[in-house]
Design an enzyme around this catalytic site. Structure first.
Site, PDB file in Angstrom:
ATOM      1  N   CYS A 122      93.297  95.572  27.763  1.00  0.00           N
ATOM      2  CA  CYS A 122      93.998  96.683  26.707  1.00  0.00           C
ATOM      3  C   CYS A 122      92.300  97.101  26.542  1.00  0.00           C
ATOM      4  O   CYS A 122      91.936  96.755  24.777  1.00  0.00           O
ATOM      5  CB  CYS A 122      94.198  96.151  25.677  1.00  0.00           C
ATOM      6  N   GLY A 123      91.136  96.976  27.017  1.00  0.00           N
ATOM      7  CA  GLY A 123      89.205  97.788  26.448  1.00  0.00           C
ATOM      8  C   GLY A 123      88.989  96.444  25.704  1.00  0.00           C
ATOM      9  O   GLY A 123      88.735  95.448  26.003  1.00  0.00           O
TER      10      GLY A 123
END
Length: 323
Positions: free
Chosen positions: A89-90
């Site tokens: 998720c980055g």
């Protein structure tokens, strides 16, 4: 130069990865929609509680709460930190963990040596264990399934510890969800609570109308929303003189804990929506990168294939001339 077989194998590998990232993006988009619905379902309760508390505080200037009173010396600090249970998720989790460490270092410079962390999410729980910081329990399930009742229990534990002098200050660290393309890393004071009428409802600036994360879509939404800014509801007294029963202190003891419970739950919903939005953006970026890489590999494959055909033709023509 890589052989045709190597390039073909690479294309198949990238294409397989692209299918995975595209599917994960769709799953994250669906979960984001459910997270936005959860926030929308919570908003009527938040708005009504805000209206009641604002009107009460404006009409009753003498209203005070024990949760507003700061301790004379800050020696023990509690941090409620929100992260996710999974990766991909980055920079969602890394940003939260960096801010947590930064906050701890700031307090250490001020002479604070005792910390306790309420880790909501596996990533922050693992980091807390690695740093050997005392943990208040296991709240991994909340990161996947937000629960208002569990948040109320956390809030009650924090308020009891604050009133008993076991904790001198409490802060929340999480991502505030503004839109599908914007999540703001937030550090918010939980206790002592700020009951000024200007601060109540200040975090309610979310855009829950879209799941689009492309740059053009976000630019369109910003321009469209520029003329429709949310207006803060003025805190107008409902009555010049409240009749408080049984007494002012008892009413405040009922209202303020509800607001504190809502703060914990709202931060959890914001963090949950931000996680899915960040994962959707990360998977969309990965899919776009895979598409670009596939184009480059296809071009390289075609060039190599054409060069091999040309070489074979030259060998055939050369053999014919020699004969």
């Amino acid at each position: 130069m890589a052989s045709l077989k190597e390039i073909k194998t690479r294309i198949a590998s990238v294409n397989s990865t692209r299918k995975i990232t595209s599917a994960m993006k769709m799953v994250a988009s669906s979960k984001l929609h459910h997270a936005q619905v959860a926030i929308q379902n919570m908003l009527p309760y938040e708005s009504l509680l805000e209206h009641i508390l604002k009107s009460f505080l404006v009409s009753t200037p003498d209203a005070r709460s024990i949760f507003e009173e700061s301790h004379s010396e800050v020696r023990r600090v509690a941090l409620v930190v929100y992260s996710s249970n999974s990766s991909l998720c980055g920079g969602f989790n890394s940003n939260v963990l960096k801010l947590m460490e930064q906050v701890i270092h700031e307090y250490q410079k001020q002479g604070v040596s005792e910390f306790v962390v309420y880790p909501i999410g596996r990533k922050v729980a693992e980091k807390v264990a690695k740093l050997q910081i005392p943990s208040a329990g296991d709240f991994l399930e909340l990161a996947e399934k937000p629960s208002a009742r569990a948040c109320a229990e956390i809030s009650r534990a924090l308020t009891e510890a604050y009133m008993g002098g076991k904790i001198d200050k409490v802060e929340l660290i999480y991502h505030h969800f503004k839109s599908a393309g914007s999540q703001i890393l937030t550090r918010r004071q939980f206790l002592p609570i700020d009951l000024s009428t200007e601060s109540i409802g200040s975090m309610n600036d979310r855009d829950l109308t879209s799941n689009l994360v492309t740059a053009k879509a976000q630019e369109y939404l910003r321009k469209k929303g520029a003329s429709k800014k949310r207006e803060q509801e003025a805190a107008v007294p409902l009555n010049d003189n409240f009749l408080v029963e049984p007494d002012l202190a008892t009413v405040m003891q009922k209202l303020v804990p509800k607001l504190l419970n809502l703060m914990i739950y709202t931060a959890l919903l914001d963090s949950n929506a931000s996680e899915h939005a960040a994962r959707m953006v990360a998977m969309q970026t990965a899919t776009d990168n895979a598409d670009e890489l596939l184009r480059d590999l296809s071009l390289q494959y075609n060039k190599s294939r054409q060069a091999a055909i040309t070489s074979e033709l030259l060998d055939i023509v050369g053999g014919t001339v020699n004969n």
